[in-house]
Design a protein around this motif. Structure first.
Motif, PDB file in Angstrom:
ATOM      1  N   GLY A 173      -0.726   1.211   1.145  1.00  0.00           N
ATOM      2  CA  GLY A 173      -0.992   2.268   2.108  1.00  0.00           C
ATOM      3  C   GLY A 173      -0.052   3.442   1.980  1.00  0.00           C
ATOM      4  O   GLY A 173      -0.334   4.529   2.513  1.00  0.00           O
ATOM      5  N   LEU A 174       1.055   3.247   1.262  1.00  0.00           N
ATOM      6  CA  LEU A 174       2.027   4.319   1.060  1.00  0.00           C
ATOM      7  C   LEU A 174       1.933   4.947  -0.323  1.00  0.00           C
ATOM      8  O   LEU A 174       1.938   6.188  -0.463  1.00  0.00           O
ATOM      9  N   PHE A 175       1.843   4.135  -1.363  1.00  0.00           N
ATOM     10  CA  PHE A 175       1.999   4.605  -2.734  1.00  0.00           C
ATOM     11  C   PHE A 175       0.693   4.729  -3.525  1.00  0.00           C
ATOM     12  O   PHE A 175       0.715   5.181  -4.664  1.00  0.00           O
ATOM     13  N   HIS A 176      -0.422   4.310  -2.949  1.00  0.00           N
ATOM     14  CA  HIS A 176      -1.706   4.428  -3.641  1.00  0.00           C
ATOM     15  C   HIS A 176      -2.006   5.908  -3.872  1.00  0.00           C
ATOM     16  O   HIS A 176      -2.042   6.707  -2.931  1.00  0.00           O
ATOM     17  N   GLN A 177      -2.211   6.281  -5.133  1.00  0.00           N
ATOM     18  CA  GLN A 177      -2.364   7.702  -5.457  1.00  0.00           C
ATOM     19  C   GLN A 177      -3.635   8.316  -4.879  1.00  0.00           C
ATOM     20  O   GLN A 177      -3.689   9.527  -4.661  1.00  0.00           O
ATOM     21  N   GLY A 227      -2.970   6.768  -0.424  1.00  0.00           N
ATOM     22  CA  GLY A 227      -1.687   6.513   0.215  1.00  0.00           C
ATOM     23  C   GLY A 227      -1.154   7.635   1.072  1.00  0.00           C
ATOM     24  O   GLY A 227      -1.396   8.818   0.814  1.00  0.00           O
ATOM     25  N   LEU A 228      -0.387   7.243   2.086  1.00  0.00           N
ATOM     26  CA  LEU A 228       0.227   8.195   3.007  1.00  0.00           C
ATOM     27  C   LEU A 228       1.149   9.164   2.294  1.00  0.00           C
ATOM     28  O   LEU A 228       1.160  10.374   2.582  1.00  0.00           O
ATOM     29  N   LEU A 229       1.941   8.691   1.343  1.00  0.00           N
ATOM     30  CA  LEU A 229       2.895   9.541   0.643  1.00  0.00           C
ATOM     31  C   LEU A 229       2.214  10.537  -0.293  1.00  0.00           C
ATOM     32  O   LEU A 229       2.872  11.448  -0.813  1.00  0.00           O
ATOM     33  N   TYR A 230       0.926  10.388  -0.502  1.00  0.00           N
ATOM     34  CA  TYR A 230       0.163  11.328  -1.326  1.00  0.00           C
ATOM     35  C   TYR A 230      -0.742  12.202  -0.477  1.00  0.00           C
ATOM     36  O   TYR A 230      -1.692  12.816  -0.964  1.00  0.00           O
ATOM     37  N   GLY A 231      -0.439  12.249   0.826  1.00  0.00           N
ATOM     38  CA  GLY A 231      -1.142  13.162   1.712  1.00  0.00           C
ATOM     39  C   GLY A 231      -2.496  12.705   2.201  1.00  0.00           C
ATOM     40  O   GLY A 231      -3.312  13.529   2.621  1.00  0.00           O
ATOM     41  N   HIS A 232      -2.721  11.386   2.198  1.00  0.00           N
ATOM     42  CA  HIS A 232      -4.050  10.891   2.589  1.00  0.00           C
ATOM     43  C   HIS A 232      -4.072  10.240   3.972  1.00  0.00           C
ATOM     44  O   HIS A 232      -5.018   9.534   4.303  1.00  0.00           O
ATOM     45  N   GLY A 233      -3.049  10.467   4.768  1.00  0.00           N
ATOM     46  CA  GLY A 233      -3.060   9.994   6.132  1.00  0.00           C
ATOM     47  C   GLY A 233      -2.742   8.515   6.281  1.00  0.00           C
ATOM     48  O   GLY A 233      -2.371   7.823   5.325  1.00  0.00           O
ATOM     49  N   PHE A 234      -2.940   8.029   7.506  1.00  0.00           N
ATOM     50  CA  PHE A 234      -2.553   6.667   7.874  1.00  0.00           C
ATOM     51  C   PHE A 234      -3.690   5.661   7.757  1.00  0.00           C
ATOM     52  O   PHE A 234      -3.485   4.476   8.008  1.00  0.00           O
ATOM     53  N   ASN A 235      -4.887   6.099   7.409  1.00  0.00           N
ATOM     54  CA  ASN A 235      -6.037   5.209   7.446  1.00  0.00           C
ATOM     55  C   ASN A 235      -5.850   3.980   6.568  1.00  0.00           C
ATOM     56  O   ASN A 235      -6.061   2.844   7.009  1.00  0.00           O
TER      57      ASN A 235
END
Length: 483
Positions: free
Chosen positions: A405-409, A412-420
């Motif tokens: 949920g954080l690092f998935h390109q 992921g959240l860290l790639y600007g795709h939100g918390f979903n």
């Protein structure tokens, strides 16, 4: 035009040795009372051979119906076959890590558990588990059963060849290797004090029912978590956390080993052979190249990339595990380097196809640090985990699943795709934890109630499970040790 005269009709063969293959059975039945003749007995003996020949002919005829085997078909099936063998060979790695990190007096017991567990897994998964994991919906999204229920259909169809798909037998072999891994994780958590027969029965229940039902929620296309978008590429949760939760429940029910906690403080019970534990770790690292790249399920451009992210995850885990153990203890701890590598591998498994190389290393690095801290927390809770199996497979399986949920390109959240995606990953972790805890608690409790408890007697534990459970020693040329 000259028409050839019809050949005269032959009377039915009177002599058995002159009969054709089609005529022989009828003649044999009519002459049952005359089977004492030598020639009659010879003909009767030829019937099974003839039937075998017909069977081979039918198989050959079926094979002849298939189109010419394509390069994609051959390469995909060969690749997954090799990956399945690598994952199966991981059983050797688990056995060596667990045996090496435990005491000499229990080595035979640990080796036998790790050896028999794959035989149990293969049998239970073949008979029941595969049907529950990849069957048709019975309770939509939650429970599946194949129409045949038992076994699986190994038939190879022309469409499989044309599409370069996996044949059912190779697919089953790869899946059963994963099922066996989940059961092996339990062994480490309950080591050095569980009855052998009770461990065998629990392994059968886990692989026949608990693991496949849980796995179907994601890896069956109709599973409810799969439809929601939960991601677990190669099993950080489905394989590792499920097995770890099951083992943790067993460890809590068993209680700690004698001498593990004295005055409320955890005491070290050192393993007897760190050389084989280290070798086991390296075997597991190599086996993971079947685990993660094999989960691509075809030989394509993704495979080498997944192999690289897997390597970087393990490398990051090894470094952080070693560093943090040195910081906390003043000197680097080999057991934490071993567990750091395994933690990095478990952590990378859920998203190894979707991380950047930097992300893969960071995920592994965090996992390696978490395993050191988790071992201390588990000891603080007075839960006895002889080899750190919960910390490696449970803690880092959870971390690896959440890390998607954080690092998935792509999500992921860290790639600007939100918390979903992170929310879906949390949902999956919680759902699997509840299911594994409840079902394992029921299974362990029922087994204990039926057999008078799942733990060996105190005197047997002190003597060692090698003698009390198996009547033999791993190192008979050395003086027996009760340490």
């Amino acid at each position: 035009m000259t028409v050839a005269p019809h050949a005269p009709r032959r009377h039915a063969s009177r002599r058995l040795q002159e009969a054709s293959l089609n005529e022989a059975p009828a003649l044999l039945l009519r002459r049952l009372r005359g089977l004492t003749s030598q020639r009659g007995l010879i003909w009767l003996a030829c019937v099974p051979l003839a039937l075998f020949g017909l069977g081979v002919f039918n198989l050959s005829a079926h094979a002849a119906e298939l189109p010419e085997l394509t390069l994609a078909f051959l390469s995909n099936n060969l690749f997954i076959f090799i990956c399945a063998i690598l994952v199966i060979f991981m059983n050797a790695g688990f056995a060596m890590v667990e045996a090496g990190m435990c005491r000499q007096k229990n080595a035979v017991n640990i080796l036998l558990k790790n050896l028999i567990v794959f035989a149990l897994a293969a049998s239970a998964y073949w008979l029941i588990g595969f049907s529950l994991m990849y069957g048709d919906p019975v309770v939509s999204g939650w429970l599946f059963i194949k129409s045949t229920f038992f076994f699986f259909d190994p038939t190879v169809t022309p469409d499989m060849v044309k599409d370069g798909a996996l044949v059912p037998s190779v697919d089953f072999l790869f899946q059963v290797a994963f099922a066996g891994t989940s059961a092996t994780i339990v062994s480490g958590l309950v080591a050095e004090r569980i009855k052998f027969k009770e461990f065998v029965w629990f392994s059968l229940i886990l692989v026949a029912f608990i693991y496949p039902i849980a796995g179907s929620w994601k890896w069956n296309a109709e599973g409810w978590l799969n439809k929601l978008g939960f991601i677990d590429f190669a099993g950080s949760t489905l394989v590792h956390s499920v097995g770890a939760w099951a083992g943790l429940v067993g460890a809590i029910i068993l209680g700690p080993r004698i001498g593990k906690f004295v005055g409320g403080k955890p005491m070290a019970l050192p393993g007897h052979n760190m050389a084989i534990a280290t070798l086991g770790c390296l075997i597991l690292w190599i086996g993971w190249y079947g685990f993660n790249p094999g989960s691509v399920l075809s030989m394509n451009e993704t495979v080498p990339y997944v192999a690289v992210t897997t390597t970087l995850g393990a490398a990051g885990g090894a470094i952080s595990g070693t560093l943090l153990s040195a910081i906390r203890g003043g000197k680097p701890d080999l057991t934490m380097t071993v567990n750091g590598i395994l933690a990095g591998l478990v952590g990378i498994t859920a998203g190894c196809d979707s991380y950047s190389m930097v992300g893969a290393w960071v995920v592994g690095f965090i996992a390696g640090g978490l395993v050191v801290l988790s071992v201390a927390v588990v000891d603080g809770l007075k839960i006895d985990d002889p080899v750190g199996a919960w910390s490696v497979h449970g803690t880092c399986g959870i971390w690896g699943t959440l890390a998607v949920g954080l690092f998935h390109q792509g999500n992921g959240l860290l790639y600007g795709h939100g918390f979903n995606q992170l929310g879906l990953q949390i949902l999956g972790v919680v759902a699997y934890a509840i299911f594994a805890i409840v079902t394992s608690l029921i299974a362990w409790s029922v087994l204990g109630g039926m057999t008078g408890g799942i733990r060996v007697h105190e005197s047997e534990e002190i003597e060692g499970l090698d003698i009390s459970e198996h009547g033999m020693e791993a190192y008979p040329d050395f003086a027996p040790s009760a340490k």
